[in-house]
Motif scaffolding. Structure first.
Motif, PDB file in Angstrom:
ATOM      1  N   VAL A  21     -30.592 -17.007  34.675  1.00 28.25           N
ATOM      2  CA  VAL A  21     -30.525 -18.415  35.063  1.00 28.25           C
ATOM      3  C   VAL A  21     -31.885 -19.089  34.916  1.00 28.25           C
ATOM      4  CG1 VAL A  21     -30.140 -20.015  36.981  1.00 28.25           C
ATOM      5  CG2 VAL A  21     -28.538 -18.126  36.591  1.00 28.25           C
ATOM      6  N   PHE A  22     -32.922 -18.465  35.459  1.00 30.54           N
ATOM      7  CA  PHE A  22     -34.257 -19.075  35.391  1.00 30.54           C
ATOM      8  C   PHE A  22     -34.782 -19.133  33.958  1.00 30.54           C
ATOM      9  CE2 PHE A  22     -34.551 -18.340  40.010  1.00 30.54           C
ATOM     10  CZ  PHE A  22     -35.141 -19.526  40.400  1.00 30.54           C
ATOM     11  N   ASN A  23     -34.536 -18.075  33.184  1.00 30.45           N
ATOM     12  CA  ASN A  23     -35.015 -18.071  31.803  1.00 30.45           C
ATOM     13  C   ASN A  23     -34.332 -19.156  30.971  1.00 30.45           C
ATOM     14  OD1 ASN A  23     -36.642 -15.935  32.458  1.00 30.45           O
ATOM     15  ND2 ASN A  23     -35.421 -14.377  31.411  1.00 30.45           N
ATOM     16  N   LEU A  24     -33.034 -19.317  31.174  1.00 27.78           N
ATOM     17  CA  LEU A  24     -32.308 -20.350  30.437  1.00 27.78           C
ATOM     18  C   LEU A  24     -32.769 -21.737  30.862  1.00 27.78           C
ATOM     19  CD1 LEU A  24     -30.148 -20.925  28.349  1.00 27.78           C
ATOM     20  CD2 LEU A  24     -28.419 -20.817  30.170  1.00 27.78           C
ATOM     21  N   ARG A  25     -32.988 -21.902  32.160  1.00 30.28           N
ATOM     22  CA  ARG A  25     -33.499 -23.188  32.639  1.00 30.28           C
ATOM     23  C   ARG A  25     -34.860 -23.508  32.020  1.00 30.28           C
ATOM     24  NH1 ARG A  25     -34.418 -23.620  38.583  1.00 30.28           N
ATOM     25  NH2 ARG A  25     -34.959 -25.735  37.954  1.00 30.28           N
ATOM     26  N   ALA A  26     -35.753 -22.529  32.018  1.00 31.49           N
ATOM     27  CA  ALA A  26     -37.086 -22.762  31.462  1.00 31.49           C
ATOM     28  C   ALA A  26     -37.008 -23.140  29.992  1.00 31.49           C
ATOM     29  CB  ALA A  26     -37.956 -21.515  31.656  1.00 31.49           C
ATOM     30  N   LEU A  27     -36.166 -22.426  29.262  1.00 28.82           N
ATOM     31  CA  LEU A  27     -36.022 -22.691  27.833  1.00 28.82           C
ATOM     32  C   LEU A  27     -35.489 -24.105  27.582  1.00 28.82           C
ATOM     33  CD1 LEU A  27     -36.135 -21.439  24.949  1.00 28.82           C
ATOM     34  CD2 LEU A  27     -33.734 -20.802  25.281  1.00 28.82           C
ATOM     35  N   LEU A  28     -34.396 -24.442  28.234  1.00 35.24           N
ATOM     36  CA  LEU A  28     -33.742 -25.729  27.985  1.00 35.24           C
ATOM     37  C   LEU A  28     -34.539 -26.903  28.553  1.00 35.24           C
ATOM     38  CD1 LEU A  28     -29.989 -24.851  28.662  1.00 35.24           C
ATOM     39  CD2 LEU A  28     -31.159 -25.016  26.468  1.00 35.24           C
ATOM     40  N   GLU A  29     -35.016 -26.756  29.794  1.00 37.06           N
ATOM     41  CA  GLU A  29     -35.710 -27.872  30.432  1.00 37.06           C
ATOM     42  C   GLU A  29     -37.043 -28.178  29.752  1.00 37.06           C
ATOM     43  OE1 GLU A  29     -35.925 -27.840  34.700  1.00 37.06           O
ATOM     44  OE2 GLU A  29     -33.950 -26.891  34.896  1.00 37.06           O
ATOM     45  N   GLU A  65     -30.233 -35.647  24.426  1.00 36.87           N
ATOM     46  CA  GLU A  65     -29.462 -34.688  23.634  1.00 36.87           C
ATOM     47  C   GLU A  65     -28.281 -34.200  24.462  1.00 36.87           C
ATOM     48  OE1 GLU A  65     -31.500 -31.648  21.542  1.00 36.87           O
ATOM     49  OE2 GLU A  65     -33.085 -32.974  20.805  1.00 36.87           O
ATOM     50  N   ASP A  66     -27.096 -34.698  24.126  1.00 35.19           N
ATOM     51  CA  ASP A  66     -25.910 -34.447  24.934  1.00 35.19           C
ATOM     52  C   ASP A  66     -25.531 -32.974  25.009  1.00 35.19           C
ATOM     53  OD1 ASP A  66     -25.714 -37.149  25.405  1.00 35.19           O
ATOM     54  OD2 ASP A  66     -24.256 -37.517  23.806  1.00 35.19           O
ATOM     55  N   LEU A  67     -25.618 -32.259  23.898  1.00 39.85           N
ATOM     56  CA  LEU A  67     -25.229 -30.852  23.910  1.00 39.85           C
ATOM     57  C   LEU A  67     -26.128 -30.038  24.823  1.00 39.85           C
ATOM     58  CD1 LEU A  67     -23.337 -28.710  22.813  1.00 39.85           C
ATOM     59  CD2 LEU A  67     -24.876 -28.408  20.856  1.00 39.85           C
ATOM     60  N   LEU A  68     -27.426 -30.290  24.773  1.00 33.67           N
ATOM     61  CA  LEU A  68     -28.367 -29.594  25.649  1.00 33.67           C
ATOM     62  C   LEU A  68     -28.046 -29.891  27.110  1.00 33.67           C
ATOM     63  CD1 LEU A  68     -32.185 -29.273  25.214  1.00 33.67           C
ATOM     64  CD2 LEU A  68     -31.247 -29.991  27.396  1.00 33.67           C
ATOM     65  N   LEU A  69     -27.779 -31.148  27.401  1.00 31.52           N
ATOM     66  CA  LEU A  69     -27.485 -31.530  28.780  1.00 31.52           C
ATOM     67  C   LEU A  69     -26.164 -30.933  29.257  1.00 31.52           C
ATOM     68  CD1 LEU A  69     -28.673 -35.244  28.674  1.00 31.52           C
ATOM     69  CD2 LEU A  69     -29.874 -33.277  29.621  1.00 31.52           C
ATOM     70  N   ASP A  70     -25.208 -30.781  28.345  1.00 37.28           N
ATOM     71  CA  ASP A  70     -23.950 -30.119  28.703  1.00 37.28           C
ATOM     72  C   ASP A  70     -24.197 -28.679  29.121  1.00 37.28           C
ATOM     73  OD1 ASP A  70     -22.429 -32.360  28.230  1.00 37.28           O
ATOM     74  OD2 ASP A  70     -21.808 -31.756  26.200  1.00 37.28           O
ATOM     75  N   HIS A  71     -25.102 -28.012  28.418  1.00 34.72           N
ATOM     76  CA  HIS A  71     -25.434 -26.622  28.776  1.00 34.72           C
ATOM     77  C   HIS A  71     -26.107 -26.568  30.147  1.00 34.72           C
ATOM     78  CE1 HIS A  71     -24.260 -24.315  25.289  1.00 34.72           C
ATOM     79  NE2 HIS A  71     -24.835 -25.186  24.478  1.00 34.72           N
ATOM     80  N   LEU A  72     -26.992 -27.514  30.418  1.00 32.15           N
ATOM     81  CA  LEU A  72     -27.638 -27.541  31.735  1.00 32.15           C
ATOM     82  C   LEU A  72     -26.612 -27.795  32.840  1.00 32.15           C
ATOM     83  CD1 LEU A  72     -31.015 -29.436  31.183  1.00 32.15           C
ATOM     84  CD2 LEU A  72     -30.704 -27.054  31.866  1.00 32.15           C
ATOM     85  N   LYS A  73     -25.676 -28.682  32.584  1.00 31.94           N
ATOM     86  CA  LYS A  73     -24.629 -28.950  33.582  1.00 31.94           C
ATOM     87  C   LYS A  73     -23.776 -27.712  33.817  1.00 31.94           C
ATOM     88  CE  LYS A  73     -23.969 -33.960  33.059  1.00 31.94           C
ATOM     89  NZ  LYS A  73     -23.044 -35.033  32.610  1.00 31.94           N
ATOM     90  N   SER A  74     -23.546 -26.954  32.755  1.00 34.16           N
ATOM     91  CA  SER A  74     -22.667 -25.785  32.872  1.00 34.16           C
ATOM     92  C   SER A  74     -23.259 -24.700  33.761  1.00 34.16           C
ATOM     93  CB  SER A  74     -22.362 -25.209  31.482  1.00 34.16           C
ATOM     94  OG  SER A  74     -23.502 -24.562  30.937  1.00 34.16           O
ATOM     95  N   ILE A  75     -24.586 -24.690  33.925  1.00 34.46           N
ATOM     96  CA  ILE A  75     -25.203 -23.668  34.775  1.00 34.46           C
ATOM     97  C   ILE A  75     -25.695 -24.254  36.106  1.00 34.46           C
ATOM     98  CG2 ILE A  75     -25.895 -22.225  32.829  1.00 34.46           C
ATOM     99  CD1 ILE A  75     -28.788 -23.244  33.298  1.00 34.46           C
TER     100      ILE A  75
END
Length: 239
Positions: free
Chosen positions: A99-107, A164-174
């Motif tokens: 969770v934290f690694n994905l957040r760091a990458l995307l954010e 970027e809608d796709l990126l934000l969709d991924h953030l919402k999903s987690i």
């Protein structure tokens, strides 16, 4: 209907747990009571929350306890398993890292994209500052759940500037997983810093328009929170 115009809870005739302020309904009192006990560590992560026992302790009906546990599940503090019952939310080391690694990458990617493209002009900056003020206010009030919600909202507001809608969709999903791990940091006291203090340097770098500094501080903030929580999990052998 009560004298103050508030709909009465079916169990309102029963005695409330001592020390609780009078709420709108008894269910709200039970929610607050269980949440406070979890946060204090009376019920540690992974501990069972049996309806019968809680109903007896709080002198209320099982239905009221069940409703409270469902509300706490929605807040990320409780997990409910069919045929097993309710337990204080817990999460393993592997999931925390993911969770934290994905957040760091995307954010961090989102923030770099937004600042490089010049998307964070006056209006988005005011929105970020307003979200930070909301976090500051929640922390000042000592409202745990408001702090967690404001924390998530601030991070999402910053990321949303990338457009970027796709990126934000991924953030919402987690977001539910994000809420779970942030709640756990509060329950385990793995983050002892004041919430505004941990986020203010990020906001200041964004205000200054320093892309590298802002991204670096955001990455450090997320990674430091991850390591503090992982250390706490290992210390308590809760993973």
């Amino acid at each position: 209907m009560g004298p103050d115009g508030v709909q009465a809870d079916p169990d309102d005739s029963r005695a409330r747990p001592r020390g609780l302020a009078r709420p709108k309904t008894l269910t709200h009192a039970v929610i607050d009571h269980i949440a406070e006990a979890v946060i204090r560590g009376t019920y540690p992560p992974g501990a069972p929350l049996p309806e019968v026992t809680l109903a007896a302790e709080l002198n209320t009906a099982r239905g009221t306890v069940r409703e409270a546990l469902r509300a706490l599940r929605d807040r990320g503090l409780v997990e409910i398993h069919p045929h097993r019952g309710a337990f204080v939310q817990s999460i393993g080391e592997k999931r925390v890292r993911e969770v934290f690694n994905l957040r760091a990458l995307l954010e961090c990617y989102a923030l770099r994209t937004a600042m490089t493209a010049g998307y964070i002009d006056d209006a988005p900056l005011r929105t970020i500052q307003a979200a930070f003020s909301k976090l500051d206010d929640a922390y000042g009030r000592g409202d745990l759940f408001a702090v967690v919600d404001a924390d998530i909202e601030l991070h999402y507001v910053i990321a949303s500037t990338c457009r970027e809608d796709l990126l934000l969709d991924h953030l919402k999903s987690i977001q539910m997983e994000t809420r779970r791990v942030i709640i756990l940091t509060k329950v385990l006291d793995s983050d002892t810093s004041a919430e505004p203090d941990t986020h203010r340097p990020i906001i200041e770098a964004i205000e200054a328009g320093d892309v590298e500094l802002a991204v670096s501080r955001l990455d450090d903030h997320i990674c430091q929170s991850r390591e503090q929580l992982l250390a706490r999990l290992r210390e308590r052998d809760l993973s």
